[in-house]
Design a protein around this motif. Structure first.
Motif, PDB file in Angstrom:
ATOM      1  N   ASN A  68     -14.241   9.878  -0.101  1.00  0.00           N
ATOM      2  CA  ASN A  68     -13.034   9.303  -0.694  1.00  0.00           C
ATOM      3  C   ASN A  68     -11.813  10.198  -0.525  1.00  0.00           C
ATOM      4  N   GLU A  69     -11.660  10.840   0.613  1.00  0.00           N
ATOM      5  CA  GLU A  69     -10.493  11.709   0.788  1.00  0.00           C
ATOM      6  C   GLU A  69      -9.217  10.874   0.890  1.00  0.00           C
ATOM      7  N   LEU A  70      -8.143  11.425   0.289  1.00  0.00           N
ATOM      8  CA  LEU A  70      -6.830  10.781   0.333  1.00  0.00           C
ATOM      9  C   LEU A  70      -5.795  11.800   0.782  1.00  0.00           C
ATOM     10  N   LEU A  71      -5.028  11.432   1.798  1.00  0.00           N
ATOM     11  CA  LEU A  71      -3.893  12.218   2.261  1.00  0.00           C
ATOM     12  C   LEU A  71      -2.620  11.418   2.006  1.00  0.00           C
ATOM     13  N   ILE A  72      -1.555  12.094   1.600  1.00  0.00           N
ATOM     14  CA  ILE A  72      -0.260  11.448   1.407  1.00  0.00           C
ATOM     15  C   ILE A  72       0.693  11.957   2.480  1.00  0.00           C
ATOM     16  N   ILE A  76      -8.420   7.697   3.389  1.00  0.00           N
ATOM     17  CA  ILE A  76      -7.240   6.877   3.100  1.00  0.00           C
ATOM     18  C   ILE A  76      -6.001   7.730   3.337  1.00  0.00           C
ATOM     19  N   VAL A  77      -5.052   7.192   4.080  1.00  0.00           N
ATOM     20  CA  VAL A  77      -3.762   7.848   4.300  1.00  0.00           C
ATOM     21  C   VAL A  77      -2.701   6.988   3.628  1.00  0.00           C
ATOM     22  N   LEU A  78      -2.076   7.509   2.600  1.00  0.00           N
ATOM     23  CA  LEU A  78      -1.021   6.794   1.880  1.00  0.00           C
ATOM     24  C   LEU A  78       0.322   7.212   2.470  1.00  0.00           C
ATOM     25  N   HIS A  79       0.935   6.291   3.206  1.00  0.00           N
ATOM     26  CA  HIS A  79       2.235   6.529   3.828  1.00  0.00           C
ATOM     27  C   HIS A  79       3.311   6.073   2.838  1.00  0.00           C
ATOM     28  N   LEU A  80       4.003   7.025   2.251  1.00  0.00           N
ATOM     29  CA  LEU A  80       4.988   6.696   1.228  1.00  0.00           C
ATOM     30  C   LEU A  80       6.269   6.146   1.836  1.00  0.00           C
ATOM     31  N   ASP A 105     -10.077   1.206 -16.037  1.00  0.00           N
ATOM     32  CA  ASP A 105     -10.730   2.228 -16.862  1.00  0.00           C
ATOM     33  C   ASP A 105     -10.878   3.577 -16.168  1.00  0.00           C
ATOM     34  N   LEU A 106     -10.239   3.761 -15.007  1.00  0.00           N
ATOM     35  CA  LEU A 106     -10.314   5.035 -14.304  1.00  0.00           C
ATOM     36  C   LEU A 106      -8.935   5.411 -13.776  1.00  0.00           C
ATOM     37  N   VAL A 107      -8.706   6.705 -13.596  1.00  0.00           N
ATOM     38  CA  VAL A 107      -7.551   7.145 -12.826  1.00  0.00           C
ATOM     39  C   VAL A 107      -8.018   7.368 -11.386  1.00  0.00           C
ATOM     40  N   LEU A 108      -7.108   7.253 -10.439  1.00  0.00           N
ATOM     41  CA  LEU A 108      -7.499   7.277  -9.030  1.00  0.00           C
ATOM     42  C   LEU A 108      -8.146   8.596  -8.615  1.00  0.00           C
ATOM     43  N   THR A 109      -7.743   9.694  -9.241  1.00  0.00           N
ATOM     44  CA  THR A 109      -8.330  10.970  -8.852  1.00  0.00           C
ATOM     45  C   THR A 109      -9.777  11.103  -9.309  1.00  0.00           C
ATOM     46  N   LEU A 128      -7.899  13.946  -3.671  1.00  0.00           N
ATOM     47  CA  LEU A 128      -6.531  14.069  -3.178  1.00  0.00           C
ATOM     48  C   LEU A 128      -6.387  15.415  -2.472  1.00  0.00           C
ATOM     49  N   ARG A 129      -6.333  15.371  -1.153  1.00  0.00           N
ATOM     50  CA  ARG A 129      -6.300  16.601  -0.361  1.00  0.00           C
ATOM     51  C   ARG A 129      -4.924  17.223  -0.336  1.00  0.00           C
TER      52      ARG A 129
END
Length: 409
Positions: A4-8, A90-94, A114-118, A123-124
């Motif tokens: 579940n890695e996330l890059l912004i 997941i790559v979140l392109h702001l 009922d959860l926060v995303l982290t 969140l890398r």
């Protein structure tokens, strides 16, 4: 890879960001890229784009209100929630109008199902695309976000400079994606603005750096600063370089609000960034946070000094804040103090001296200090509960974008 890695990914200029995203997709062809286009948000709608190696889908989304908080709560966070757990990065392109610290705060605090995303994603960190030919002009100008055509957010008076600086300051990796420009000067500013961030040309990036596997051990990785954390992250150069220089300003007496307001002009000319905690004579209980970028400045209440609270308050704050307060405790003023850092890009020694002299002249003088708190509270105070500069016609204004550092409770 964690499943579940996330890059912004963020940046002001579309071409550079797209080149960076293409390089990321080369490093991980299975990554899914999520983007929300906010250009029509004032009309209560946005365009959501989700793309991977198999598809590229645009969807129009209608919101209850055309604002950033609705975008995050109603669509961006639920979209990430639905994608989490599928075993792909997941790559979140702001959108360029979004500041990454606000989004990262939401990822760690806003509850979705009922959860926060982290709880679901690792969140890398944040990767920011920088065009050295334009970044310094963007980071020091006074053009607003609306004038640039980035977005028409309600009551948004932020400058492009505030956004550009926020993108870079919050980065774990700064990637030069454009022409060389005044690269040495830009890097000198970035080295002082984000000293723990890696910096590289896009063509020189290897996959481990790009995917933030080699980030600094103390890298931010999406964690906003605590208001009472040290203002200098890492070890930025304290000597001038290529025109960039830092001024660290500290004092143990309050500011006269009216004189401080007059001194603001010194923080807007030749300065990239000012940030820190201030103590206003008219508000001896309140910790005020001040930050500027280019031609925009804002100040707002962000909690209370420990000296103004019951002893039990010490148990509610971080160990770091307790240690710093105890170390610098003043017999009369407690932990109240002025602590500001000014990052200049176009000031010589005389200019920096003038900024420091202007700030010192805004402090209460000996006679005013001796008059005591009751007299201080009667001094002219041009600040509302929150304030931006330049002022509106009444001299006060609300902040146009809430920071992640909310008031303490």
């Amino acid at each position: 890879m964690s499943q579940n890695e996330l890059l912004i990914v963020t940046g002001l200029h579309t071409d550079g960001v797209e080149r960076l995203l293409s390089r990321l997709r080369e490093a991980d062809p299975d990554a899914v890229v999520v983007h929300h286009d906010l250009r029509d948000i004032a009309a209560g709608r946005l365009q959501r784009r989700i793309r991977d190696r198999r598809s590229d889908t645009w969807t129009e989304v209608h919101l209850a209100h055309g604002c950033v908080s609705c975008t995050l709560r109603e669509d961006l966070l639920p979209t990430l929630r639905a994608l989490a757990g599928r075993g792909r990065r997941i790559v979140l392109h702001l959108d360029p109008a979004l500041e990454p610290d606000q989004v990262c705060w939401a990822l760690d605090h806003v509850v979705v199902d009922d959860l926060v995303l982290t709880d679901l994603v690792d969140l890398r960190g944040v990767i920011t695309a920088v065009d050295a030919a334009t970044w310094l002009d963007d980071a020091t100008g006074d053009e607003t976000v609306a004038e640039r055509g980035l977005a028409s957010l309600p009551d948004d008076e932020r400058t492009v400079a505030q956004v550009a600086v926020a993108h870079a300051e919050f980065a774990d990796l700064l990637v030069h994606t454009g022409s060389a420009g005044d690269r040495d000067r830009v890097d000198a500013v970035l080295e002082r603005l984000a000293p723990l961030a890696m910096r590289s040309d896009l063509l020189d990036l290897d996959d481990d750096a790009l995917l933030l596997r080699r980030a600094h051990p103390l890298a931010r990785r999406g964690r906003p600063d605590d208001v009472h954390a040290p203002l200098l992250r890492g070890t930025p150069p304290l000597v001038p370089g290529h025109g960039a220089r830092l001024l660290v300003f500290s004092a143990r007496r309050p500011f006269h609000p009216d004189r401080l307001h007059t001194a603001f002009d010194l923080l807007l000319d030749g300065v990239v960034r000012t940030r820190g905690r201030i103590w206003l004579a008219t508000r001896p209980d309140d910790v005020m946070w001040l930050e500027s970028a280019g031609g925009g400045l804002r100040i707002g209440r962000t909690g209370r000094w420990l000296a103004s609270q019951a002893p039990a308050a010490w148990d509610q704050v971080s160990e770091e804040r307790r240690a710093l307060a105890a170390l610098g405790w003043h017999p009369r003023f407690g932990d109240r103090a002025q602590d500001l850092v000014v990052l200049a890009h176009a000031l010589d020694d005389d200019g920096i001296d003038a900024v420091e002299a202007g700030l010192r002249s805004a402090l209460l003088d000996d006679a005013e200090l001796a008059a005591g708190e009751q007299a201080w509270r009667t001094l002219p105070d041009p600040f509302g509960s929150r304030h931006t500069d330049p002022c509106d016609d009444t001299g006060t204004a609300d902040l146009t974008a809430e920071r992640s550092r909310g008031e303490e409770h």
